[in-house]
Design an enzyme around this catalytic site. Structure first.
Site, short mmCIF file in Angstrom:
data_model
loop_
_atom_site.label_atom_id
_atom_site.label_comp_id
_atom_site.label_asym_id
_atom_site.label_seq_id
_atom_site.Cartn_x
_atom_site.Cartn_y
_atom_site.Cartn_z
N SER A 98 3.49 -9.92 3.54
CA SER A 98 2.41 -9.39 4.37
C SER A 98 2.13 -10.32 5.56
O SER A 98 3.02 -10.60 6.34
CB SER A 98 1.17 -9.14 3.51
OG SER A 98 0.24 -8.35 4.19
N ASP A 213 3.70 2.07 1.03
CA ASP A 213 2.75 1.05 1.50
C ASP A 213 1.67 1.69 2.38
O ASP A 213 1.98 2.29 3.41
CB ASP A 213 3.51 -0.01 2.29
CG ASP A 213 2.72 -1.29 2.51
OD1 ASP A 213 1.47 -1.22 2.55
OD2 ASP A 213 3.34 -2.35 2.64
N HIS A 241 2.19 -1.89 -1.42
CA HIS A 241 2.21 -3.16 -0.69
C HIS A 241 2.55 -4.34 -1.60
O HIS A 241 2.55 -5.48 -1.16
CB HIS A 241 0.84 -3.38 -0.03
CG HIS A 241 0.83 -4.40 1.06
ND1 HIS A 241 1.64 -4.33 2.18
CD2 HIS A 241 0.08 -5.54 1.22
CE1 HIS A 241 1.39 -5.36 2.97
NE2 HIS A 241 0.45 -6.10 2.41
#
Length: 260
Positions: A98, A213, A241
């Site tokens: 991320s 996601d 995610h």
């Protein structure tokens, strides 16, 4: 083995170093608003197979010091460089999830990929992060009810079912951060991006991204794949995610393939 490494005057980062004598090293950079413990399901497996795993808490998160400033991609990448130099790391695999993926990208371009043999980007918040609308919503929630904001992030994070106990543990990882650093990285994700860094990456790169996601859309992984030379895109079809947990066996197997 856990210890602190100074990255500037008055700022020390917490580093978890598991199996320091392992034959190959993997450096993990966590995502917002978490810390190194998000990779627990990698630490359970890889060190026992002879590999060294290093988890770094960014400034402001986890057990690291929590200064009021320094929440830019350049400074966060510099912090990673300070840890790598202090530990004299070379020929290691760099894993960024991320926002940690965006930090890893900035590290690669800012320092010409120093020491990195393979780059793994996991649901990277790159080349862009949050829209202004999303960021402003998260900022308002952070300043008024941060635990509820983190609950909302947890609800969106995973595609697969998670237990109440797991969700509570995951939320607590976010609560270990300072509120000001949590907010500062939301602003970072809104105002900065790493689009210009992508062409500078020459290291073999694997891009892992959950097709479900809801935090960073899969289309961004496709854009990374187009713009990073020597990259391979591996969709995780049963993940949101959090592919490092949702498809952890597949994720760990990919790491082992790279390490072998």
């Amino acid at each position: 083995m856990g210890y602190y490494i100074p990255v500037e005057q008055g700022v020390n980062l917490y580093v978890e170093d598991i199996n320091p004598n392992g034959r190959k090293t993997i450096v993990f950079i966590h995502g917002w608003p978490l810390n190194h413990k998000q990779f627990e399901y990698q630490y359970n497996v890889l060190p026992a197979m002879g590999y060294r795993c290093i988890g770094i808490d960014w400034r402001g998160f986890g057990k690291s010091d929590k200064p009021i400033s320094g929440y830019t991609y350049n400074r966060l990448a510099d912090d990673i460089r300070m840890v790598i130099d202090a530990l004299q790391l070379d020929d290691f695999v760099l894993v960024g999830h991320s926002t940690g993926g965006a930090i890893a990208i900035r590290y690669m371009s800012r320092y010409n990929g120093k020491g990195v043999s393979n780059l793994i980007l996991v649901d990277a918040a790159a080349p862009t992060g949050f829209t202004a609308e999303t960021a402003d919503k998260l900022l308002k929630e952070t300043y008024n009810d941060r635990p509820n904001m983190l609950q909302g992030i947890t609800n969106e994070f995973f595609f697969q079912y998670i237990t109440h106990s797991f969700a509570e543990w995951f939320k607590q990882l976010g609560l270990q951060a300072a509120s000001w650093s949590t907010a500062s990285v939301i602003i970072l994700l809104r105002d900065e991006n790493v689009a210009a860094d992508l062409s500078a990456i020459n290291t073999p790169t694997i891009i892992i991204h959950g097709v479900h996601d809801q935090v960073i859309p899969f289309t961004q992984a496709q854009e990374l794949h187009e713009k990073i030379k020597h990259s391979q895109l591996i969709p995780f079809y049963y993940s949101g995610h959090g592919g490092f947990w949702e498809e952890r066996d597949k994720f760990n197997h990919l790491l082992l393939e790279i390490l072998s």
